[in-house]
Design an enzyme around this catalytic site. Structure first.
Site, mmCIF file in Angstrom:
data_model
loop_
_atom_site.group_PDB
_atom_site.id
_atom_site.type_symbol
_atom_site.label_atom_id
_atom_site.label_comp_id
_atom_site.label_asym_id
_atom_site.label_seq_id
_atom_site.Cartn_x
_atom_site.Cartn_y
_atom_site.Cartn_z
ATOM 1 N N ASP A 284 11.281 49.794 -1.181
ATOM 2 C CA ASP A 284 11.602 50.590 0.009
ATOM 3 C C ASP A 284 12.987 51.224 -0.112
ATOM 4 O O ASP A 284 13.340 52.115 0.661
ATOM 5 C CB ASP A 284 11.586 49.686 1.254
ATOM 6 C CG ASP A 284 10.274 49.798 2.017
ATOM 7 O OD1 ASP A 284 9.622 50.852 1.909
ATOM 8 O OD2 ASP A 284 9.914 48.835 2.707
ATOM 9 N N GLN B 259 6.939 44.924 5.829
ATOM 10 C CA GLN B 259 6.651 45.951 6.836
ATOM 11 C C GLN B 259 7.513 45.745 8.083
ATOM 12 O O GLN B 259 7.565 44.653 8.644
ATOM 13 C CB GLN B 259 5.152 45.901 7.196
ATOM 14 C CG GLN B 259 4.715 46.962 8.177
ATOM 15 C CD GLN B 259 4.810 48.385 7.619
ATOM 16 O OE1 GLN B 259 4.503 48.629 6.465
ATOM 17 N NE2 GLN B 259 5.257 49.322 8.445
ATOM 18 N N LYS C 139 -1.421 51.251 2.746
ATOM 19 C CA LYS C 139 -0.600 51.015 1.550
ATOM 20 C C LYS C 139 -1.371 50.186 0.527
ATOM 21 O O LYS C 139 -1.346 50.469 -0.664
ATOM 22 C CB LYS C 139 0.713 50.312 1.938
ATOM 23 C CG LYS C 139 1.699 51.254 2.638
ATOM 24 C CD LYS C 139 2.871 50.512 3.266
ATOM 25 C CE LYS C 139 3.740 51.487 4.066
ATOM 26 N NZ LYS C 139 4.838 50.838 4.792
#
Ligand code: NAD
Length: 317
Positions: free
Chosen positions: A141, A118, A74
């Site tokens: 997200d 994460q 990422k």
């Protein structure tokens, strides 16, 4: 359209079965590259209008090996797209209060447009509490209850990346979702549920399957589009796939040989399906591309500019 693949007019999986030889492979890698290219252009535009690049904070707690691979990828993708990445690596011994304090600081940091924590978090931490603490305007997200609620109410803003990747991939290959009978296998907050909402938004008729589903085979067999998000290697036998169906395999499972495989038994499914995503090379790269797209969208929105299109995923139903 995706690289060298001919542009196909929108067609429905209910249409004629594909030529013998099997499914069209939905090339997530190629489409993701195209999305990333457009993200890079939008990031450049943002930087020239607002005097700084869009910024994305990627927070990792602990050293879970799989998470480290995703996080590295990422951060690298951010750099390539002209998004400034703020790395926040916390030791596994971090307390939830310390993580929440970091999230609050990132919420207030003007250079940070997106915050990604994460998952999974170390045992003992409440992921919901952490997700709830992220400023919804920076929730790249799409996991914050406000963003989930907006998606459920047909007015999406920041949308979960993997489901958005499915919609974008379908759009790229001209798979007409409106009216389609879709089955989502898996009902998690991060994939299955938002996937169902995305498909509903796109006009499909949606069934969601989970551990309480009585006859999974029947639900898959009648589906013109299947999304598998269970997390079990080869869980859906190829022979369950309806001829001509579109199969989106979200699962990423490492088997004993070290190989990565999806939740769908690939070879037999590919012989029956009209379209299928490979694993790897399907929704993995699409998920990262949509994350970058969300980061730039969040940056424009926070700057008060009109949000750019992220998926073109049709009007609400
Ligand atoms: P999860 O464990 O949170 O959810 C799994 C879901 O599958 C649950 O809703 C459960 O009810 C359902 N399920 C389990 N057993 C079942 C059964 N026997 N019959 C019917 N349903 C059953 O997993 P998740 O976070 O949603 O992830 C699913 C998979 O997708 C994993 O392999 C994960 O690694 C992968 N994933 C991939 C990406 C990507 O970028 N491609 C992103 C997120 C997750």
């Amino acid at each position: 359209m995706s690289g060298d693949r001919p542009s196909s007019a929108a067609r429905s999986p209910a249409g004629p079965t594909p030529a013998p030889g099997g499914a069209i492979i939905l090339d997530g890698k190629a489409v993701a590259a195209k999305v990333r290219q457009s993200v890079a252009m939008r990031a450049l535009e943002f930087a020239s209008r607002f005097g700084r690049p869009p910024g994305l904070a990627v927070v990792q707690v602990g050293e879970d090996a799989a998470s480290s691979v995703y996080v590295r990828s990422k951060r690298k993708s951010c750099a390539e797209a002209g998004i400034e990445s703020f790395a926040q690596d916390l030791p596994a011994t971090t307390s939830e209060a310390q993580l929440l304090a970091l999230v609050h600081a990132l919420n207030l940091d003007e250079r940070v447009d997106g915050i990604l924590v994460q998952l999974p978090l170390p045992k003992g931490m409440d992921a919901n509490r952490v997700m709830d603490a992220v400023d919804p305007a920076k929730d790249v997200d799409g996991f914050h209850p406000l963003n989930t609620g907006l998606l459920a109410q047909k007015r999406p803003l920041l949308r979960p990346c993997t489901p958005l990747g499915v919609i974008r991939l379908a759009e790229e290959y001209g798979i007409a979702l409106r009216g389609l009978r879709a089955t989502v296998v898996g009902a998690s907050n991060i994939v299955g549920r938002p996937m169902a909402l995305e498909l509903l938004l796109a006009g499909a008729t949606v069934t969601v399957c989970h551990t309480g589903t009585r006859d999974l085979r029947a639900e898959v067999e009648r589906a013109e589009l299947v999304v598998a998000a269970v997390g079990k290697a080869g869980f859906i036998p190829g022979e369950w796939v309806r001829p001509g169906a579109a199969v989106f395999d979200v699962g990423i499972n490492r088997i004993a040989s070290g190989k990565l495989v999806g939740d769908v038994e690939y070879e037999p499914a590919a012989r029956r399906a009209g379209w299928i995503t490979p694993v790897p090379g399907g929704l993995g790269p699409m998920t990262i591309a949509m994350l970058l797209a969300n980061a730039v969208t969040a940056a424009f929105m926070r700057a008060g500019a009109k949000p750019s299109d992220t998926a073109g995923a049709g009007a609400g139903r």
